[in-house]
Design a protein around this motif. Structure first.
Motif, short mmCIF file in Angstrom:
data_model
loop_
_atom_site.label_atom_id
_atom_site.label_comp_id
_atom_site.label_asym_id
_atom_site.label_seq_id
_atom_site.Cartn_x
_atom_site.Cartn_y
_atom_site.Cartn_z
N TYR A 82 1.00 -0.79 -0.18
CA TYR A 82 -0.19 0.02 -0.06
C TYR A 82 0.77 1.19 0.07
O TYR A 82 0.48 1.85 -0.58
CB TYR A 82 -0.83 -0.11 1.00
N THR B 114 3.05 1.49 -3.58
CA THR B 114 1.94 2.45 -4.52
C THR B 114 1.54 3.63 -4.07
O THR B 114 1.30 4.65 -4.85
CB THR B 114 0.50 0.97 -4.82
N SER C 239 4.64 5.64 -5.48
CA SER C 239 4.73 5.78 -6.90
C SER C 239 3.46 6.52 -7.63
O SER C 239 3.41 6.92 -8.57
CB SER C 239 3.99 4.43 -7.42
N SER D 254 0.31 6.66 -7.63
CA SER D 254 -1.21 5.85 -7.83
C SER D 254 -1.92 6.50 -6.88
O SER D 254 -2.31 7.65 -5.89
CB SER D 254 -1.51 4.45 -7.21
N GLN E 162 -6.47 2.54 -3.66
CA GLN E 162 -6.07 1.35 -3.16
C GLN E 162 -6.28 1.55 -2.07
O GLN E 162 -5.79 0.38 -1.56
CB GLN E 162 -3.83 2.61 -3.16
N LEU F 61 -4.74 -6.20 -2.75
CA LEU F 61 -3.19 -6.24 -3.40
C LEU F 61 -2.50 -7.04 -3.14
O LEU F 61 -2.77 -8.49 -2.39
CB LEU F 61 -2.41 -5.35 -1.33
#
Length: 324
Positions: A86, A89, A92, A94, A99, A108
């Motif tokens: 989590y 992501t 990055s 997201s 998420q 996930l």
């Protein structure tokens, strides 16, 4: 009920296959061997159904107590081990909303299995009722039709049409694996398991041959198709009846040290399931190892060592929150 270590053996066998599936590399490894591993998740689900069939839920209080105990036991560890993914992501870039939803629905990594098994907990009284007495055959047939229809739809949408449906949306819902949970519950209603294994062997062989043929066809035409598909469900159904047979159990129990080792792996199976993909993604895949067998063995070894270290370092009262 006295603990039967044979089912720990089956769990160990299944989780070793799960690690084998996740270290498989499309195009580099044997399609035939990969098809053998497709019974891993169905076997886990059938084992759950087998033991849950023997839960006594005579009233609503029993049912509420069951859910209150069982749901957190599997859900909380998934939330804990999903948190690193989590965080990655979100880092990055997201969407935090997307998420967070995936986190909460076990979306996930490979945690769809827990989403599925929690649904089984909820509908367990219905399933028990649907396959009791004279309704058994009809209930099993209906569950098989549901799962085959779902699987065929998944194959069409994901493999043939290339829609790219997320794993949690095609493998997490109850219809996908329902037949295997129902088979486990059905066998659990007659726990002596002394039925003939001739038909299970025939179904296993037929399903496996069809699975290899179907997989090769899908790979040739669409570039994927080694996982979930109708033929692999036929193979897995045969394997479940075969592996659950008391005749096979009596034969396997003679394997001594290997048998005891796999039992031990089975006792760690939930923790291995929760953690092993981290070692595959962030360690094994980054090493110059071409052998599937070596990657498989290393991933299993590192995961088991990590679990033993965490067990040693943390007080026992925290183990349940980590699924170890």
């Amino acid at each position: 009920m006295k603990r039967n270590t044979y089912f720990d053996f089956l769990r160990g066998f299944a989780i070793m296959m799960v690690v084998g599936i996740h270290t498989y590399t499309l195009g580099e490894d044997s399609t035939v061997v990969r098809q053998m591993l497709n019974t891993a998740v169905p076997l886990f689900i059938a084992i759950s159904g087998y033991f849950l069939s023997q839960k006594k839920m005579e009233n609503k209080d029993d049912y509420r107590s069951f859910l209150k105990k069982q749901l957190p036991k599997v859900y909380l560890p998934v939330l804990v081990w999903s948190l690193p993914l989590y965080a990655l992501t979100l880092y990055s870039g997201s969407s935090i909303i997307k998420q967070t939803i995936l986190l909460l629905i076990c979306g996930l990594s490979i945690y769809y299995f827990v989403a599925f098994i929690m649904q089984c907990y909820v509908v367990l009284p219905v399933i028990n009722n649907c396959i009791s007495g004279n309704k058994r055959r009809g209930g099993v047939i209906v569950s098989c039709l549901i799962s085959f229809a779902w699987t065929a739809g998944v194959e069409y949408m994901n493999t043939i049409q290339g829609k790219g449906i997320p794993l949690i949306l095609y493998a997490g819902p109850l219809p996908c694996w329902l037949m295997f949970f129902v088979l486990g519950v059905m066998i659990g209603h007659k726990p002596e398991r002394n039925y003939s294994i001739i038909l299970p062997i025939a179904i296993t062989i037929l399903g496996f041959v069809l699975s290899v043929i179907e997989s090769e066809y899908l790979l040739d035409h669409y570039g994927k198709g080694v996982g979930i598909k109708p033929s692999s469900f036929i193979y897995s159904a045969g394997m479940i009846f075969l592996m659950f047979s008391s005749k096979l159990e009596n034969l396997i129990r003679r394997t001594g040290a290997i048998y005891r080792f796999i039992i031990w792996i089975g006792s760690l199976s939930f923790g291995i399931y929760l953690i092993h993909c981290y070692f595959i993604s962030f360690c094994v895949r980054r090493l110059p190892i071409d052998s599937w067998l070596l990657q498989w063995s290393l991933a299993l070894f590192l995961t088991v060592v990590f679990i033993l270290i965490i067990r040693k370092l943390l007080p026992t009262k925290y183990h349940k929150y980590l699924g170890i």
